[in-house]
Design a protein around this motif. Structure first.
Motif, mmCIF file in Angstrom:
data_model
loop_
_atom_site.group_PDB
_atom_site.id
_atom_site.type_symbol
_atom_site.label_atom_id
_atom_site.label_comp_id
_atom_site.label_asym_id
_atom_site.label_seq_id
_atom_site.Cartn_x
_atom_site.Cartn_y
_atom_site.Cartn_z
ATOM 1 N N SER A 80 0.861 -1.183 0.000
ATOM 2 C CA SER A 80 0.000 0.000 0.000
ATOM 3 C C SER A 80 0.895 1.231 0.000
ATOM 4 C CB SER A 80 -0.919 -0.003 1.221
ATOM 5 O OG SER A 80 -1.739 1.139 1.238
ATOM 6 N N LYS A 123 1.456 5.536 -0.753
ATOM 7 C CA LYS A 123 0.851 6.863 -0.832
ATOM 8 C C LYS A 123 1.914 7.819 -1.372
ATOM 9 C CE LYS A 123 -2.653 5.172 1.632
ATOM 10 N NZ LYS A 123 -2.060 3.890 2.082
ATOM 11 N N THR A 157 -3.047 -2.895 -2.733
ATOM 12 C CA THR A 157 -4.332 -2.343 -2.309
ATOM 13 C C THR A 157 -4.134 -1.037 -1.553
ATOM 14 O OG1 THR A 157 -6.381 -2.850 -1.115
ATOM 15 C CG2 THR A 157 -4.331 -3.660 -0.134
ATOM 16 N N CYS A 203 -3.442 1.891 -2.606
ATOM 17 C CA CYS A 203 -2.482 2.867 -3.124
ATOM 18 C C CYS A 203 -3.227 4.140 -3.512
ATOM 19 C CB CYS A 203 -1.747 2.310 -4.330
ATOM 20 S SG CYS A 203 -0.667 0.912 -3.955
ATOM 21 N N ALA A 214 0.734 -1.021 -11.187
ATOM 22 C CA ALA A 214 0.710 -2.019 -10.118
ATOM 23 C C ALA A 214 1.885 -2.991 -10.249
ATOM 24 C CB ALA A 214 -0.618 -2.763 -10.130
ATOM 25 N N ASN A 259 -7.490 0.986 -5.499
ATOM 26 C CA ASN A 259 -6.464 2.012 -5.612
ATOM 27 C C ASN A 259 -7.066 3.261 -6.256
ATOM 28 O OD1 ASN A 259 -4.121 0.264 -4.740
ATOM 29 N ND2 ASN A 259 -4.864 -0.925 -6.475
#
Length: 290
Positions: A48, A50, A82, A84, A96, A117
């Motif tokens: 995950s 950011k 997941t 993101c 991905a 996402n």
């Protein structure tokens, strides 16, 4: 330094759990650098990310190891990508899984989950699974679940589900059992959607079977292509099946414009002795605006 016999498995990678800050430049969750003819296993990771950049790339898994085929296997299997998010993106891209210019003997990208996402990019590309390089024995991209990609700003970028961009010359090819679901444009957009895009050449066997496009509702004026075979001629012993692919429940395109294509075969002949079949595909319950 090049690493050989890599096993990158069972990791939980979360770049910001809410108590930190989003990374301000290019961001990758797993980056496996170049290692000639290496065996690679990237499995069972949960990622995950950011990103706080604007124009940089956000990539969950990028592999460059295993090029120059020598009986080696690269496997990128059973990973979950997941949650993101790229809230500050303007032109930045999201990918991905990227197997970058790797021509291994066998490449497996199977049973990965790419779930929920999002991006605010207005023109950046989105790629779920991207493969470049020419495998020599087998290329398998099977049973991946791509569900929940949200565009929070009007987006004109290309969305690519699965792309094999280089011609498969001798390897068998399988892109089967994959699911595409919940591609959400929160505001009207113009991005092109290309769900499965493959390139066959002189390989003898290709199977593009039993892929599902589940209840997609895309608010874009761009063209939508479900299955595209790029231009290449088969050999006299070639055998390609594109069978039992289907829309599940229905497909709705909420903006007028563009062209909707269910299967497109580029230029390239089928010489005597070769077989190309498209059987039992079901593209029904389609609603188009305009």
């Amino acid at each position: 330094l090049a690493q050989y016999g890599n096993n990158i498995s069972n990791n939980i990678i979360n770049s910001n759990n809410g108590s930190g800050v989003n990374h301000p430049t290019m961001l990758r969750g797993i980056l496996n650098g170049a290692a000639v003819s290496a065996n690679v296993s990237i499995t069972n990771n949960t990622i995950s990310l950011k990103c706080g950049a604007t124009a940089s790339s956000l990539t969950a898994i990028e592999n460059s190891a295993g090029a120059t085929a020598a009986g080696n296997t690269v496997s990128i299997n059973n990973n979950t990508i997941t949650g993101c998010a790229y809230p500050t993106a303007t032109t930045g891209s999201f990918t991905a899984i990227d197997n970058f210019n790797v021509s291994a003997a066998i490449l497996n990208i199977n049973s990965n989950s790419i779930l929920n996402n999002q991006t605010n990019s207005v023109s950046g590309a989105t790629n779920f699974i991207r493969v470049s390089g020419i495998q020599t024995v087998a290329l398998n991209i099977n049973n991946n679940n791509m569900s929940g990609m949200t565009f929070n700003a009007a987006n004109s970028g290309l969305l690519t589900g699965i792309a094999n961009t280089n011609a498969v010359v001798t390897a068998s090819l399988s892109i089967s059992g994959n699911n595409f679901e919940s591609i959400n444009y929160s505001v009207p957009s113009s991005g092109i959607n290309m769900y499965i895009n493959w390139t066959s050449a002189t390989n003898t066997t290709a199977n593009i079977n039993s892929n599902k496009f589940t209840n997609l509702n895309v608010l874009t004026s761009g063209s939508v292509t479900f299955l595209k075979r790029n231009a290449n001629a088969m050999t006299s012993t070639g055998n390609e099946h594109c069978d039992s692919n289907s829309i599940v429940t229905g497909f709705f395109k909420g903006r007028s414009g563009g062209i909707v294509t269910f299967f497109k075969a580029g230029a390239g002949g089928c010489p005597n002795g070769s077989q190309m079949t498209e059987n039992f595909n079901n593209f029904s319950n389609v609603t188009l605006s305009g």
